[in-house]
Design a protein around this motif. Structure first.
Motif, PDB file in Angstrom:
ATOM      1  N   LYS A  28       0.867  -1.188   0.000  1.00 53.99           N
ATOM      2  CA  LYS A  28       0.000   0.000   0.000  1.00 53.99           C
ATOM      3  C   LYS A  28       0.894   1.225   0.000  1.00 53.99           C
ATOM      4  O   LYS A  28       1.667   1.450   0.923  1.00 53.99           O
ATOM      5  CB  LYS A  28      -0.898  -0.022   1.240  1.00 53.99           C
ATOM      6  N   ARG A  29       0.782   2.001  -1.070  1.00 56.34           N
ATOM      7  CA  ARG A  29       1.753   3.072  -1.326  1.00 56.34           C
ATOM      8  C   ARG A  29       1.366   4.375  -0.634  1.00 56.34           C
ATOM      9  O   ARG A  29       1.143   5.405  -1.275  1.00 56.34           O
ATOM     10  CB  ARG A  29       1.894   3.266  -2.841  1.00 56.34           C
ATOM     11  N   ASP A  30       1.364   4.370   0.699  1.00 58.51           N
ATOM     12  CA  ASP A  30       1.095   5.611   1.432  1.00 58.51           C
ATOM     13  C   ASP A  30       2.213   6.635   1.224  1.00 58.51           C
ATOM     14  O   ASP A  30       2.041   7.804   1.541  1.00 58.51           O
ATOM     15  CB  ASP A  30       0.908   5.331   2.933  1.00 58.51           C
ATOM     16  N   SER A  38       4.319  12.842   4.292  1.00 58.53           N
ATOM     17  CA  SER A  38       4.358  11.566   3.613  1.00 58.53           C
ATOM     18  C   SER A  38       3.890  10.429   4.502  1.00 58.53           C
ATOM     19  O   SER A  38       4.127  10.408   5.708  1.00 58.53           O
ATOM     20  CB  SER A  38       5.792  11.358   3.116  1.00 58.53           C
ATOM     21  N   GLY A  39       3.182   9.526   3.875  1.00 53.17           N
ATOM     22  CA  GLY A  39       2.857   8.248   4.487  1.00 53.17           C
ATOM     23  C   GLY A  39       2.088   8.383   5.781  1.00 53.17           C
ATOM     24  O   GLY A  39       1.105   9.105   5.876  1.00 53.17           O
ATOM     25  N   ASN A  40       2.577   7.677   6.769  1.00 51.53           N
ATOM     26  CA  ASN A  40       1.817   7.635   8.021  1.00 51.53           C
ATOM     27  C   ASN A  40       1.811   8.996   8.721  1.00 51.53           C
ATOM     28  O   ASN A  40       0.996   9.226   9.595  1.00 51.53           O
ATOM     29  CB  ASN A  40       2.351   6.536   8.938  1.00 51.53           C
ATOM     30  N   LYS A  41       2.703   9.905   8.340  1.00 52.12           N
ATOM     31  CA  LYS A  41       2.714  11.196   9.018  1.00 52.12           C
ATOM     32  C   LYS A  41       1.459  12.010   8.665  1.00 52.12           C
ATOM     33  O   LYS A  41       0.960  12.752   9.500  1.00 52.12           O
ATOM     34  CB  LYS A  41       3.994  11.970   8.702  1.00 52.12           C
ATOM     35  N   TRP A  42       0.958  11.875   7.461  1.00 49.54           N
ATOM     36  CA  TRP A  42      -0.317  12.514   7.152  1.00 49.54           C
ATOM     37  C   TRP A  42      -1.442  11.850   7.938  1.00 49.54           C
ATOM     38  O   TRP A  42      -2.282  12.510   8.534  1.00 49.54           O
ATOM     39  CB  TRP A  42      -0.634  12.480   5.653  1.00 49.54           C
ATOM     40  N   HIS A 275       3.679   0.860   2.954  1.00 55.34           N
ATOM     41  CA  HIS A 275       4.812   1.766   2.730  1.00 55.34           C
ATOM     42  C   HIS A 275       4.485   3.063   3.455  1.00 55.34           C
ATOM     43  O   HIS A 275       3.669   3.847   2.992  1.00 55.34           O
ATOM     44  CB  HIS A 275       5.036   2.013   1.243  1.00 55.34           C
ATOM     45  N   THR A 276       5.135   3.264   4.610  1.00 55.75           N
ATOM     46  CA  THR A 276       4.788   4.405   5.461  1.00 55.75           C
ATOM     47  C   THR A 276       5.503   5.687   5.043  1.00 55.75           C
ATOM     48  O   THR A 276       5.439   6.690   5.759  1.00 55.75           O
ATOM     49  CB  THR A 276       5.106   4.066   6.930  1.00 55.75           C
ATOM     50  N   GLY A 277       6.187   5.666   3.907  1.00 54.72           N
ATOM     51  CA  GLY A 277       6.777   6.901   3.383  1.00 54.72           C
ATOM     52  C   GLY A 277       8.161   7.168   3.947  1.00 54.72           C
ATOM     53  O   GLY A 277       8.982   6.265   4.079  1.00 54.72           O
ATOM     54  N   GLY A 278       8.429   8.437   4.247  1.00 53.32           N
ATOM     55  CA  GLY A 278       9.698   8.783   4.885  1.00 53.32           C
ATOM     56  C   GLY A 278      10.885   8.802   3.940  1.00 53.32           C
ATOM     57  O   GLY A 278      12.033   8.666   4.374  1.00 53.32           O
TER      58      GLY A 278
END
Ligand SMILES: *Cc1c(COP(=O)(O)O)cnc(C)c1O
Length: 287
Positions: A28-30, A38-42, A275-278
């Motif tokens: 899952k391309r967060d 990005s990602g989980n930070k949003w 994919h939590t970004g970063g």
């Protein structure tokens, strides 16, 4: 306000070792939600910013290290949604691309000693006014976990969800959303000896048992890298086109490959990686 359109597609990850072990893997391309928030930070900021707005605050105060994905996300989101932002940064004053971006969005930075950094409540009190709003390190907390539940919105058909875990807030949100879907959440802890994370997750998800936190994959400790990890990141990038960072998602990928090779996942498992970004953190490799 707060109507960021969240586009986070799911795509297959096809590798020979997955086929050999009889498991199917998607991601899952967060990381694609936003280049900087990005990602989980949003996910973690969404309800926090709503709460700050609803309680009439105009200045967000938070905390982080010099390479904090959370601070970059907060600085950008704050500017987008009309908040002032201020951060206490752990350690002596330094310059890097992450903090430079924070400043570009108008975030005020205050460097504090590691010792002073431990008492976040006290640091907060030193700048507190009726217009300030406290956001804990990494954005952790109940509202953050609520936002992370939405990662699994409209999702079904998976047996396992895998994510990197720092504070465990993202994992807690996933655990809540995953229980009614019969999904087990596999968290990959990126800190060494961080047994307290289990308790933090349990506080947010009492009575849930659909999760496992893996402690073998920190690779030497938080933000520590090995040549193997960097080689794996390069290999994944060239094989799939997807970038992973060396602090969080790269370690998650390394863990997944190891767990699959150990037949940890039963044949027929349908695994969803988050994919939590970063990815901005990746650039420090080339600093
Ligand atoms: C912050 C971060 C995490 C850790 O999230 P927690 O909710 O603190 O566990 C994972 N992955 C990336 C890319 C991050 O930036």
């Amino acid at each position: 306000m707060l109507e960021l359109v969240v586009e986070s597609p799911i795509q297959p990850v096809v590798l020979p070792s997955f086929a050999e072990q009889g498991v199917t893997v998607h991601i899952k391309r967060d990381d694609l939600i936003h280049p900087f928030i990005s990602g989980n930070k949003w996910r973690k900021l969404k309800y926090v910013l709503e709460d700050a707005r609803d309680t009439g605050k105009n200045t967000l105060v938070s905390f982080g290290g010099a390479y904090s994905n959370h601070l970059v996300a907060l600085a950008c989101a704050g500017a987008m949604y009309g908040f002032k932002t201020m951060a206490f940064v752990r350690g002596e004053e330094v310059q890097n691309h992450m903090l430079g971006l924070c400043r570009t969005w108008g975030m005020q930075l205050r460097f504090v000693s590691r010792e002073a950094y431990r008492d976040k409540e006290q640091l907060y009190r030193s700048v507190e006014t009726e217009h300030t709003y406290f956001i804990d390190e990494g954005g952790r907390g109940v509202l953050a976990a609520k936002g992370c539940e939405e990662i699994l919105k409209d999702i079904s058909g998976y047996s396992h969800v895998v994510c990197a875990a720092g504070t465990g807030t993202t994992m807690a949100g996933l655990i809540k959303a995953a229980l009614p879907l019969n999904i087990n959440v596999e968290g990959i802890c990126v800190l060494k000896g961080a047994k307290g994370i289990e308790d933090d997750i349990r506080l947010l998800t009492p009575e849930y048992d659909n999760w496992t936190l893996h402690h073998r994959f920190h690779g030497g400790g938080y933000a520590k890298t090995t040549l193997e990890l960097l080689a794996l990141i390069d290999q994944m990038a060239s094989q799939t086109g997807i970038l992973f960072d060396q602090v969080y998602t790269g370690k998650m990928m390394q863990a997944v490959l190891t767990l699959v090779s150990e037949s940890y996942f039963p044949k027929g498992s349908n695994i969803l990686l988050v994919h939590t970004g970063g990815l901005l953190g990746l650039l420090s490799r080339y600093d």
